[in-house]
Write a protein that holds these residues in place. Structure first.
Motif, PDB file in Angstrom:
ATOM      1  N   ASN A  95       0.818  -1.199   0.000  1.00 54.00           N
ATOM      2  CA  ASN A  95       0.000   0.000   0.000  1.00 54.00           C
ATOM      3  C   ASN A  95       0.861   1.262   0.000  1.00 54.00           C
ATOM      4  O   ASN A  95       0.593   2.226  -0.716  1.00 54.00           O
ATOM      5  N   LEU A  96       1.913   1.261   0.837  1.00 54.92           N
ATOM      6  CA  LEU A  96       2.832   2.400   0.860  1.00 54.92           C
ATOM      7  C   LEU A  96       3.546   2.558  -0.483  1.00 54.92           C
ATOM      8  O   LEU A  96       3.805   3.677  -0.938  1.00 54.92           O
ATOM      9  N   LEU A  97       3.847   1.421  -1.108  1.00 57.93           N
ATOM     10  CA  LEU A  97       4.560   1.467  -2.387  1.00 57.93           C
ATOM     11  C   LEU A  97       3.728   2.128  -3.472  1.00 57.93           C
ATOM     12  O   LEU A  97       4.237   2.969  -4.231  1.00 57.93           O
ATOM     13  N   ILE A  98       2.454   1.783  -3.575  1.00 57.54           N
ATOM     14  CA  ILE A  98       1.649   2.387  -4.631  1.00 57.54           C
ATOM     15  C   ILE A  98       1.430   3.874  -4.379  1.00 57.54           C
ATOM     16  O   ILE A  98       1.336   4.665  -5.317  1.00 57.54           O
ATOM     17  N   VAL A  99       1.373   4.260  -3.101  1.00 58.98           N
ATOM     18  CA  VAL A  99       1.270   5.689  -2.792  1.00 58.98           C
ATOM     19  C   VAL A  99       2.549   6.404  -3.200  1.00 58.98           C
ATOM     20  O   VAL A  99       2.518   7.509  -3.765  1.00 58.98           O
ATOM     21  N   ALA A 100       3.699   5.768  -2.936  1.00 57.40           N
ATOM     22  CA  ALA A 100       4.981   6.363  -3.320  1.00 57.40           C
ATOM     23  C   ALA A 100       5.097   6.480  -4.833  1.00 57.40           C
ATOM     24  O   ALA A 100       5.575   7.491  -5.368  1.00 57.40           O
ATOM     25  N   ILE A 101       4.653   5.441  -5.546  1.00 57.53           N
ATOM     26  CA  ILE A 101       4.689   5.479  -7.009  1.00 57.53           C
ATOM     27  C   ILE A 101       3.750   6.548  -7.539  1.00 57.53           C
ATOM     28  O   ILE A 101       4.103   7.317  -8.457  1.00 57.53           O
ATOM     29  N   ALA A 102       2.553   6.630  -6.957  1.00 54.11           N
ATOM     30  CA  ALA A 102       1.601   7.657  -7.378  1.00 54.11           C
ATOM     31  C   ALA A 102       2.155   9.052  -7.113  1.00 54.11           C
ATOM     32  O   ALA A 102       2.017   9.965  -7.934  1.00 54.11           O
ATOM     33  N   PHE A 103       2.811   9.212  -5.962  1.00 49.47           N
ATOM     34  CA  PHE A 103       3.418  10.502  -5.627  1.00 49.47           C
ATOM     35  C   PHE A 103       4.487  10.873  -6.660  1.00 49.47           C
ATOM     36  O   PHE A 103       4.515  11.999  -7.177  1.00 49.47           O
ATOM     37  N   SER A 104       5.356   9.918  -6.946  1.00 49.94           N
ATOM     38  CA  SER A 104       6.431  10.180  -7.911  1.00 49.94           C
ATOM     39  C   SER A 104       5.874  10.475  -9.295  1.00 49.94           C
ATOM     40  O   SER A 104       6.312  11.403  -9.981  1.00 49.94           O
ATOM     41  N   TYR A 105       4.888   9.697  -9.699  1.00 47.45           N
ATOM     42  CA  TYR A 105       4.343   9.846 -11.046  1.00 47.45           C
ATOM     43  C   TYR A 105       3.578  11.154 -11.201  1.00 47.45           C
ATOM     44  O   TYR A 105       3.704  11.852 -12.217  1.00 47.45           O
ATOM     45  N   LEU A 106       2.760  11.456 -10.200  1.00 46.00           N
ATOM     46  CA  LEU A 106       1.891  12.621 -10.318  1.00 46.00           C
ATOM     47  C   LEU A 106       2.583  13.940  -9.978  1.00 46.00           C
ATOM     48  O   LEU A 106       2.361  14.957 -10.640  1.00 46.00           O
ATOM     49  N   TYR A 107       3.451  13.918  -8.979  1.00 41.70           N
ATOM     50  CA  TYR A 107       4.062  15.170  -8.547  1.00 41.70           C
ATOM     51  C   TYR A 107       5.289  15.531  -9.370  1.00 41.70           C
ATOM     52  O   TYR A 107       5.593  16.715  -9.531  1.00 41.70           O
ATOM     53  N   LEU A 108       5.997  14.545  -9.860  1.00 42.73           N
ATOM     54  CA  LEU A 108       7.193  14.845 -10.633  1.00 42.73           C
ATOM     55  C   LEU A 108       6.904  14.986 -12.124  1.00 42.73           C
ATOM     56  O   LEU A 108       7.785  15.389 -12.885  1.00 42.73           O
ATOM     57  N   SER A 109       5.706  14.620 -12.551  1.00 43.17           N
ATOM     58  CA  SER A 109       5.338  14.765 -13.955  1.00 43.17           C
ATOM     59  C   SER A 109       5.057  16.221 -14.283  1.00 43.17           C
ATOM     60  O   SER A 109       4.474  16.962 -13.501  1.00 43.17           O
ATOM     61  N   LYS A 110       5.451  16.613 -15.449  1.00 45.20           N
ATOM     62  CA  LYS A 110       5.212  17.996 -15.882  1.00 45.20           C
ATOM     63  C   LYS A 110       3.778  18.207 -16.345  1.00 45.20           C
ATOM     64  O   LYS A 110       3.331  19.342 -16.479  1.00 45.20           O
ATOM     65  N   ASN A 111       3.078  17.096 -16.609  1.00 44.68           N
ATOM     66  CA  ASN A 111       1.726  17.195 -17.167  1.00 44.68           C
ATOM     67  C   ASN A 111       0.618  17.072 -16.127  1.00 44.68           C
ATOM     68  O   ASN A 111      -0.534  17.347 -16.413  1.00 44.68           O
TER      69      ASN A 111
END
Length: 463
Positions: A95-111
């Protein structure tokens, strides 16, 4: 056996987890956009989601990440508890992993821009949904107690019985009987007096058994196999402790009792979809071949009539699926009334009863063309065990364990035994090929057999 049942449902568990992640994402979006939560008020404009997030690739990535990480931490090896504490410990990391992945994907994405309030909501919802469905599932099945039977030598059965006194099997699996070749004293750990192997038949008929474990597959007496298979056809799971060579056969389905490996005897028939497609193929292909070979069939009929006395077509009783008897149709390759004096006997190499033209037909398998009519009628299939005569079947069923298993599917015009053996191959050898096909039926295997059959025809390797 209850643990095996759950292990076999690992794919189901993975699928449910994947769907739960997808559901959690959409619930989290609904909660953040449709429900007014004071602590999150104003943090997530609905326009951001509606216009900038498609969610397709996001859900695939997060769902896959949860399942993969769950597998790595042993989430799908846990099948013996409904404890919320134990499950929570296993679920927390994925559960923590998918939150971390979502954080990385959504917050670090330029779009994309996505606030942390959605991630918090997603974590809470997915955590509880993943936890609760497991607790409810195992609360239901934890009530089941599996009754198992051990078969083998006394010392090995004793060793195996000890495993069921350990976690996670204790109080969930009951050794209800032990059948040994060399009966000694009672097995103290189970409180059971070992029974003679000859008593297994009556016991299996009179008692409810969940699973059978053959502890010594190398030394097992062959006369017990028919009774084991009979129990398996009633839904009893059958397992054997493999030897080193069987373990090397990687395609076999393995399970474990703690550190002891087992191989499950795969006795179920192929999936219905495969069987329906195979039957459709049999009908269409036989019609096409009969039409295409109409002129050669006429020529063969004329040559058969001119080269020997007797009818062109030869009919003979054979045993088909579910041991039903049918009349197989062939071009006559032997002298008329060839078995009038000899009775039912197998053809042999250089059999004097075979005509000259009949020998050619056998080598090229042309004598079997009329069996396309048997295929159309549903008596046979293109691929399967070769149908044998009733007198031979009755004899082999008494002499060879599991011989009747080959009648669980339609007999075939060609098959593994036909392309790898010949008319002189022993019934036991042919049975091994037939059983190998029975438990490994697939479109790819059927294609391989057809290709090799064509090779046999071209090289005239038939007998």
């Amino acid at each position: 056996m209850i643990h095996v049942k759950h292990i076999r449902r690992r794919k189901f568990f993975v699928l449910v987890d994947f769907l739960v992640v997808l559901l959690s994402i959409y619930i989290a979006i609904f909660v953040r956009t449709k429900i007014n939560i004071p602590i999150f008020e104003g943090l997530l404009p609905s326009a951001v989601i509606d216009q900038q997030i498609t969610l397709f690739f996001t859900t695939i990535i997060l769902g896959s990440s949860f399942c993969i990480s769950g597998y790595l931490v042993g989430l799908y090896d846990m099948w013996n508890t409904s404890s919320i504490t134990i499950w929570a410990q296993k679920i927390i990391f994925p559960n923590l992993l998918i939150v971390a992945i979502a954080f990385s994907y959504l917050y670090l994405s330029k779009n994309f821009y996505f606030p942390s309030s959605f991630l918090v909501t997603l974590f809470i919802i997915n955590f509880w949904l993943s936890l609760l469905w497991r607790v409810f599932y195992f609360k239901i099945f934890e009530r089941e107690i599996s009754n198992i039977v051990l078969i083998g030598e006394h010392e090995n059965c004793y060793e195996f019985s000890q495993e069921f006194l350990k976690d996670p099997f204790i109080n969930r699996i009951k050794v209800c009987a032990i059948f040994c070749y060399n009966i000694k004293e009672s097995i103290a750990s189970t409180g059971l007096q070992p029974k003679n192997i000859s008593e297994f038949k009556n016991f299996s008929q009179d008692n409810l058994i969940t699973s059978i474990i053959i502890v010594n597959s190398n030394n097992i007496q062959e006369n017990i196999f028919p009774d084991v298979f009979k129990a398996a056809r009633k839904g009893v799971q059958v397992f054997t402790v493999p030897n080193h060579y069987e373990i090397l056969l990687g395609r076999l389905r393995h399970v474990h009792v703690n550190d002891l490996p087992l191989i499950e005897l795969k006795l179920e028939n192929s999936v219905s979809f495969y069987l329906k497609i195979k039957r459709l193929f049999d009908i269409l292909f036989s019609l096409i071949i009969l039409t295409f070979l109409s002129i050669p069939i006429a020529i063969i009929s004329i040559l058969t009539k001119l080269t020997s006395k007797g009818p062109v077509i030869y009919k003979q009783q054979r045993v088909g699926r579910d041991s039903k008897v049918f009349n197989i149709i062939k071009f006559r390759s032997m002298m008329d009334n060839a078995e009038l004096k000899t009775g039912d006997v197998f053809a042999s190499k250089n059999d004097p009863r075979i005509t000259k033209f009949g020998k050619f037909m056998r080598e090229t398998r042309l004598d079997e063309i009329p069996q396309l009519i048997n295929i159309l009628k549903g008596d046979m299939s293109f691929i399967g065990p070769r149908p044998e005569r009733p007198s031979f079947v009755n004899k082999f069923e008494k002499e060879i364990p599991a011989y009747s298993e080959r009648t669980r599917i339609r007999p075939g015009l060609t098959g593994l035994a036909q392309i790898h053996g010949d008319y002189e191959s022993s019934a036991d050898t042919k049975l091994k090929y037939d059983l190998a096909y029975l438990v490994n039926q697939s479109f790819f295997l059927d294609f391989q057999i057809l290709v090799k059959t064509i090779k046999v025809l071209l090289l005239r390797k038939g007998q």
